[in-house]
Design a protein around this motif. Structure first.
Motif, PDB file in Angstrom:
ATOM      1  N   ASP A 225       0.865  -1.177   0.000  1.00 59.42           N
ATOM      2  CA  ASP A 225       0.000   0.000   0.000  1.00 59.42           C
ATOM      3  C   ASP A 225       0.906   1.233   0.000  1.00 59.42           C
ATOM      4  O   ASP A 225       1.577   1.523   0.992  1.00 59.42           O
ATOM      5  CB  ASP A 225      -0.896  -0.010   1.237  1.00 59.42           C
ATOM      6  N   PHE A 226       0.917   1.962  -1.130  1.00 57.52           N
ATOM      7  CA  PHE A 226       1.802   3.112  -1.270  1.00 57.52           C
ATOM      8  C   PHE A 226       1.196   4.405  -0.721  1.00 57.52           C
ATOM      9  O   PHE A 226       1.828   5.466  -0.813  1.00 57.52           O
ATOM     10  CB  PHE A 226       2.199   3.301  -2.747  1.00 57.52           C
ATOM     11  N   GLY A 227      -0.013   4.311  -0.191  1.00 55.53           N
ATOM     12  CA  GLY A 227      -0.609   5.436   0.519  1.00 55.53           C
ATOM     13  C   GLY A 227      -0.427   6.782  -0.140  1.00 55.53           C
ATOM     14  O   GLY A 227      -0.632   6.952  -1.340  1.00 55.53           O
ATOM     15  N   ASP A 228       0.002   7.779   0.665  1.00 55.21           N
ATOM     16  CA  ASP A 228       0.096   9.155   0.193  1.00 55.21           C
ATOM     17  C   ASP A 228       1.519   9.512  -0.247  1.00 55.21           C
ATOM     18  O   ASP A 228       1.992  10.621  -0.020  1.00 55.21           O
ATOM     19  CB  ASP A 228      -0.378  10.125   1.276  1.00 55.21           C
ATOM     20  N   THR A 229       2.186   8.588  -0.929  1.00 56.21           N
ATOM     21  CA  THR A 229       3.544   8.838  -1.404  1.00 56.21           C
ATOM     22  C   THR A 229       3.588   9.791  -2.593  1.00 56.21           C
ATOM     23  O   THR A 229       4.643  10.304  -2.939  1.00 56.21           O
ATOM     24  CB  THR A 229       4.220   7.515  -1.808  1.00 56.21           C
ATOM     25  N   LYS A 230       2.422   9.989  -3.248  1.00 55.52           N
ATOM     26  CA  LYS A 230       2.311  10.912  -4.386  1.00 55.52           C
ATOM     27  C   LYS A 230       3.249  10.526  -5.535  1.00 55.52           C
ATOM     28  O   LYS A 230       3.859  11.376  -6.173  1.00 55.52           O
ATOM     29  CB  LYS A 230       2.582  12.362  -3.951  1.00 55.52           C
ATOM     30  N   LEU A 231       3.313   9.233  -5.796  1.00 51.98           N
ATOM     31  CA  LEU A 231       4.122   8.762  -6.916  1.00 51.98           C
ATOM     32  C   LEU A 231       3.497   9.124  -8.249  1.00 51.98           C
ATOM     33  O   LEU A 231       4.188   9.249  -9.262  1.00 51.98           O
ATOM     34  CB  LEU A 231       4.304   7.246  -6.824  1.00 51.98           C
ATOM     35  N   PHE A 232       2.173   9.291  -8.269  1.00 50.11           N
ATOM     36  CA  PHE A 232       1.470   9.704  -9.482  1.00 50.11           C
ATOM     37  C   PHE A 232       1.160  11.194  -9.424  1.00 50.11           C
ATOM     38  O   PHE A 232       0.912  11.749  -8.351  1.00 50.11           O
ATOM     39  CB  PHE A 232       0.144   8.942  -9.637  1.00 50.11           C
ATOM     40  N   GLU A 233       1.147  11.839 -10.586  1.00 52.20           N
ATOM     41  CA  GLU A 233       0.733  13.240 -10.642  1.00 52.20           C
ATOM     42  C   GLU A 233      -0.752  13.353 -10.339  1.00 52.20           C
ATOM     43  O   GLU A 233      -1.212  14.312  -9.730  1.00 52.20           O
ATOM     44  CB  GLU A 233       1.037  13.827 -12.032  1.00 52.20           C
ATOM     45  N   PHE A 256       2.504  -8.152   3.546  1.00 52.06           N
ATOM     46  CA  PHE A 256       1.823  -6.869   3.347  1.00 52.06           C
ATOM     47  C   PHE A 256       2.717  -5.754   3.867  1.00 52.06           C
ATOM     48  O   PHE A 256       3.242  -5.842   4.987  1.00 52.06           O
ATOM     49  CB  PHE A 256       0.485  -6.869   4.069  1.00 52.06           C
ATOM     50  N   SER A 257       2.910  -4.729   3.059  1.00 52.22           N
ATOM     51  CA  SER A 257       3.731  -3.580   3.436  1.00 52.22           C
ATOM     52  C   SER A 257       2.949  -2.299   3.198  1.00 52.22           C
ATOM     53  O   SER A 257       2.189  -2.195   2.230  1.00 52.22           O
ATOM     54  CB  SER A 257       5.024  -3.537   2.605  1.00 52.22           C
ATOM     55  N   THR A 258       3.136  -1.320   4.089  1.00 55.38           N
ATOM     56  CA  THR A 258       2.468  -0.028   3.922  1.00 55.38           C
ATOM     57  C   THR A 258       3.469   1.092   4.123  1.00 55.38           C
ATOM     58  O   THR A 258       4.441   0.955   4.868  1.00 55.38           O
ATOM     59  CB  THR A 258       1.318   0.152   4.935  1.00 55.38           C
ATOM     60  N   ILE A 259       3.208   2.219   3.452  1.00 58.60           N
ATOM     61  CA  ILE A 259       4.043   3.404   3.610  1.00 58.60           C
ATOM     62  C   ILE A 259       3.152   4.632   3.564  1.00 58.60           C
ATOM     63  O   ILE A 259       2.470   4.877   2.566  1.00 58.60           O
ATOM     64  CB  ILE A 259       5.160   3.466   2.536  1.00 58.60           C
ATOM     65  N   TYR A 260       3.148   5.388   4.668  1.00 57.95           N
ATOM     66  CA  TYR A 260       2.312   6.586   4.784  1.00 57.95           C
ATOM     67  C   TYR A 260       3.122   7.718   5.411  1.00 57.95           C
ATOM     68  O   TYR A 260       3.956   7.486   6.284  1.00 57.95           O
ATOM     69  CB  TYR A 260       1.078   6.316   5.637  1.00 57.95           C
ATOM     70  N   GLU A 261       2.828   8.932   4.954  1.00 62.10           N
ATOM     71  CA  GLU A 261       3.548  10.093   5.472  1.00 62.10           C
ATOM     72  C   GLU A 261       3.247  10.286   6.956  1.00 62.10           C
ATOM     73  O   GLU A 261       2.136  10.031   7.425  1.00 62.10           O
ATOM     74  CB  GLU A 261       3.172  11.341   4.683  1.00 62.10           C
ATOM     75  N   THR A 262       4.243  10.739   7.703  1.00 64.57           N
ATOM     76  CA  THR A 262       4.092  10.959   9.133  1.00 64.57           C
ATOM     77  C   THR A 262       4.882  12.194   9.552  1.00 64.57           C
ATOM     78  O   THR A 262       5.773  12.652   8.822  1.00 64.57           O
ATOM     79  CB  THR A 262       4.599   9.730   9.926  1.00 64.57           C
ATOM     80  N   LYS A 263       4.556  12.714  10.723  1.00 62.04           N
ATOM     81  CA  LYS A 263       5.298  13.847  11.281  1.00 62.04           C
ATOM     82  C   LYS A 263       6.293  13.393  12.343  1.00 62.04           C
ATOM     83  O   LYS A 263       7.009  14.212  12.912  1.00 62.04           O
ATOM     84  CB  LYS A 263       4.307  14.854  11.884  1.00 62.04           C
TER      85      LYS A 263
END
Length: 578
Positions: A225-233, A256-263
């Protein structure tokens, strides 16, 4: 209508064009290389002899095929045959010239037709009920694909219904669902496929049928799950599936792997989100963004159509602990409903009703709750309040439209917009009055205490409404099924606004949009846990939640909310913090 004729009616949605409505999402090189690498690694060692048949069902400009062919080992005795479908002839010509120039020894076979047409013509419309029916005579060893994403709203109800019947799907669907099922029919039993899709299907109620179908028709090796990586325009939150053909029973539990933006503070660095996936924890990339990367097993709550989440020993242990402290869920309090939908907001909803003279102002106005007044525990007070003309009432226990003859000012106002309101033909065709709200909900419930919350928010935002207001469609609401148990709303409000529920949400559902915003929809919130309301700690939480409400907004309220947060953690985990 023949199968071929019916296929034509959906093929126009398969075109990869620059028009967003057609589902065009050209694959960035970084992601194309990632998928190709996973496919090649998934295949393992090649025999080095014979023919390797490769398919891309939505070729576009050929980026995926370029990446895959670049990473396949060069072996003289191994003949590569590449097949592709693309309804955009211009894009196909670009891809064909590009690939033939770059890989002159590869045999290419491209067709300017829809892949869905090809599948339907080979199998017919009714063959999808037989999961283990005959495969296409010329099946493929490898598939790499980024099928078009076109949701029901753009497809239209008629086309969506047709697709659902053709491919054995149910509920709301997306065009890529049909592509996934089509590819399941043309992949060899020991073949490998790498698919780029939208991640929505993993966590939404509407994705249940395709989640079930993926388990039925493939052996899943790994999902990302590439979440909010914004790989696409484009505004696409992508996912990648690495699957193999359904070659008998598989005891291997999918990764299963996930990547999401964090602070949160980083624990490691990487050049980009793709490289970050090779690590774990909070990873900072070159552009300054930080991502939380998790790896584990795919968990579906033990049902093939269940929501997908990452299962690790730590996650499973924490959720099991929460379950042991759970007395009930929000659903046990009452049914969660979305707010009203007028389908003519400019007529029914206004902030300037007071500008009308008393003689012109409708009698049927009620205060309206929207996300604009959203605030934890207690709603904001705005100088200019929104009101809704609400033409519904309860009579003899049933909802009905009011008799406008009894409300002359409301009748006069609505008559001014009669053409607009009668333009909502679905209202008339359903046997309703022309002036009704399309989804009015239950007029008898508005005066009861309500728990209200935002649909989309970075932080959960739940509050108590005691004003008798109507709730708009950008919020959800909940009342107690048993009117003498309204304290449960205060308990739920405390849990809903806690940092505990953020962790529970992320570990259980993890349906995030860009910028860390979460979707608080019925299927998630109804599963939120609540502690025993009759225990000493439960009573303390309820009373403190009321105090926060009474003194909001103020610094004192913020201090009390922090104490309340710690109590929620203690009640549901026996910990004071996460």
């Amino acid at each position: 209508m023949s199968t071929a004729e019916q296929a034509v009616s959906v093929s126009r949605y398969s075109s990869v064009t620059e028009d967003k409505s057609a589902g065009a999402t050209y694959t960035p090189k970084l992601l194309a290389d990632f998928v190709a690498k996973q496919i090649v690694q998934g295949v393992g060692k090649f025999s080095g002899k014979g023919t390797l048949r490769i398919l891309d069902p939505a070729v576009g400009h050929g980026e995926l095929l370029v990446s895959l062919l670049e990473q396949l080992p060069s072996q003289r005795a191994l003949k590569l045959e590449v097949y592709g479908f693309e309804t955009d002839l211009n894009a196909l010509n670009i891809a064909s010239e590009r690939l033939q120039n770059k890989f002159p020894l590869v045999s290419f076979h491209f067709e300017s037709v829809s892949f869905l047409d090809f599948v339907l013509e080979n199998f017919g419309i009714h063959d999808y009920g037989d999961l283990f029916g005959p495969s296409v005579p010329e099946a493929y060893d490898l598939i790499i694909a980024n099928p078009p994403y076109v949701r029901t709203q753009i497809l239209g109800a008629k086309q969506a219904k047709l697709l659902a019947s053709q491919f054995g799907l149910s509920g709301r669907l997306d065009l890529y669902y049909a592509f996934i099922l089509g590819m399941s029919r043309v992949l060899k039993p020991k073949g490998i496929a790498g698919l780029i899709v939208s991640n929505r299907f993993m966590t939404t109620k509407s994705g249940a049928s395709i989640r079930q179908a993926i388990f039925d028709r493939f052996n899943i090796r790994h999902a990302w799950d590439f979440g909010d990586t914004k790989l696409f325009e484009a505004a696409v939150l992508p996912a990648v599936l690495l699957v193999e053909g359904k070659n008998g029973h598989s005891d291997i539990r999918p990764e299963f792997s996930t990547i999401y933006e964090t602070k949160n503070q980083e624990t490691d660095v990487a050049s980009n989100p793709i490289e970050a996936l090779s690590k774990e924890g909070v990873i900072k990339v070159n552009d300054g963004r930080r991502f939380h990367v998790q790896h584990g097993k795919l968990h579906t709550n033990d049902t093939p159509d269940g929501v997908w989440r990452v299962a690790t020993e730590a996650v499973d242990s924490w959720l099991k602990k929460v379950d042991s402290y759970t007395w009930g869920t929000f659903r046990d309090i009452g049914k969660i409903r979305v707010g009203v939908k007028t389908c003519a907001d400019k007529v029914f909803i206004r902030k300037d009703w007071e500008n009308l003279s008393l003689g012109d102002r409708p009698e049927l106005l009620k205060p309206l709750i929207t996300h604009h007044i959203a605030h934890r525990f207690k709603p904001r007070e705005l100088a200019q309040k929104t009101e809704i003309l609400y033409p519904h009432e309860i009579a003899q226990g049933r909802r009905r439209a009011v008799n406008l003859d009894n409300y002359p000012q409301s009748q006069a106002y609505l008559e001014q917009y009669r053409d607009t309101l009668e333009g909502r033909k679905y209202v008339i065709e359903s046997g309703r009055e022309w002036y009704e709200i399309w989804v009015p909900q239950d007029p008898g419930s508005w005066d009861q205490p309500k728990l209200v919350f935002r649909d989309i928010a970075e932080e959960p935002t739940f509050w108590i409404d005691l004003s008798g207001s109507v709730v708009n469609g950008d919020c959800y609401w909940l009342i107690c099924e048993k009117i003498d148990q309204t304290d449960l709303l205060w308990l739920a409000c405390a849990v809903g606004n806690s940092t505990f529920i953020e962790k529970f949400y992320d570990l259980s559902f993890n349906n995030k949009l860009y910028a860390g915003r979460r979707r608080f929809i019925t299927q998630y919130v109804e599963k939120f846990p609540i502690p025993d309301p009759y225990s000493h700690l439960g009573q303390k939480i309820i009373n403190l939640a009321k105090q926060v409400y009474d003194c909001s907004p103020s610094p004192e309220a913020e201090q009390l909310a922090e104490k309340l947060d710690a109590l929620v953690w203690s009640a549901l985990t026996d910990d004071k913090e996460g």
